[in-house]
Design a protein around this motif. Structure first.
Motif: not given
Length: 225
Positions: A72, A91, A93, A99, A125, A132, A134, A175-177, A180, A182
């Motif tokens: 993060v 952030d 991600d 993430a 984001n 995104d 979360v 977070e899922t991603g 860079n 998020g």
């Protein structure tokens, strides 16, 4: 009419009214008499002495949190400050193309009957046209996934739930991603409310005292009559 019958009738009415009054006071005051404990409160503004810079990308030195997966970024205060005026924020991600999951350092203990209140702010984001996700979770007590569009500003979410049985849990923001970029997180608060049985018993005791006094007055009135 027989005096004893009158007395008994009045006595029964007095018992019912006094009992209902005592129960009503206890119910009304049980919430206000609860003891509220703040378990966690964090706006991230004290991190890194209030300064975001190159060193706070992939930041791990949080006072209240561990980064247990991915990375993060700590941003804001003029550095990658997509929503100025909000101090520092996170952030979710970071800058490793993986993430992150932000997890509270503290394990919180809850008892049956506790009321848990969770509040936090999330924002989109602010950089690309991606929704995104979360997932916010507190052990087995709570889990919910939030999906925010790109330019949604900081929005406050509040959740309240009751604890059915004793448990321990940590608070997570996952977070899922892998791009860079998020969702942004700020202003997290976690509290619990614990009822105070002593206050309720005191109110019921007051009701019992009133019941006894009422019975005595009615008995004296019946004798004089």
């Amino acid at each position: 009419m027989n005096k004893s019958i009158v007395f008994k009738s009045l006595n029964k009415i007095g018992i019912v009214l006094t009992a209902l009054t005592a129960i009503g006071f206890a119910t009304t005051n049980s919430v206000s008499a609860a003891s509220v404990t703040t378990l966690l409160q964090d706006d991230f503004n004290q991190e890194n002495n209030g300064v975001a810079n190159l060193a706070t990308l992939n930041y791990t030195q949080f006072s209240n949190w561990n980064v247990i997966n991915g990375s993060v970024d700590l941003i804001g205060n003029g550095y990658f400050d997509f929503l100025p005026g909000n101090g520092l924020y996170v952030d979710l991600d970071g800058s490793t193309f993986k993430a992150g999951t932000l997890q509270s350092k503290t394990t919180f203990n809850f008892q049956a009957g506790d009321t848990v209140n969770l509040s936090f702010q999330l924002a989109g984001n602010q950089r690309n046209n991606v929704i995104d996700p979360v997932t916010v979770s507190l052990g087995s007590l709570f889990s919910e996934t939030f999906l925010l569009p790109e330019f949604q500003g900081f929005t406050t979410y509040t959740r309240s739930f009751s604890v059915a049985s004793a448990t321990s849990a940590r608070l997570n923001f996952q977070e899922t991603g892998a791009d860079n970029i998020g969702l942004l997180l700020d202003n997290v608060t976690l509290t619990k409310s614990v009822p105070e049985p002593g206050s309720i018993m005191g109110i019921l005791g007051f009701g019992a005292f009133g019941l006894t006094s009422l019975c005595k007055r009615k008995q004296q009135a019946a004798i004089k009559a």
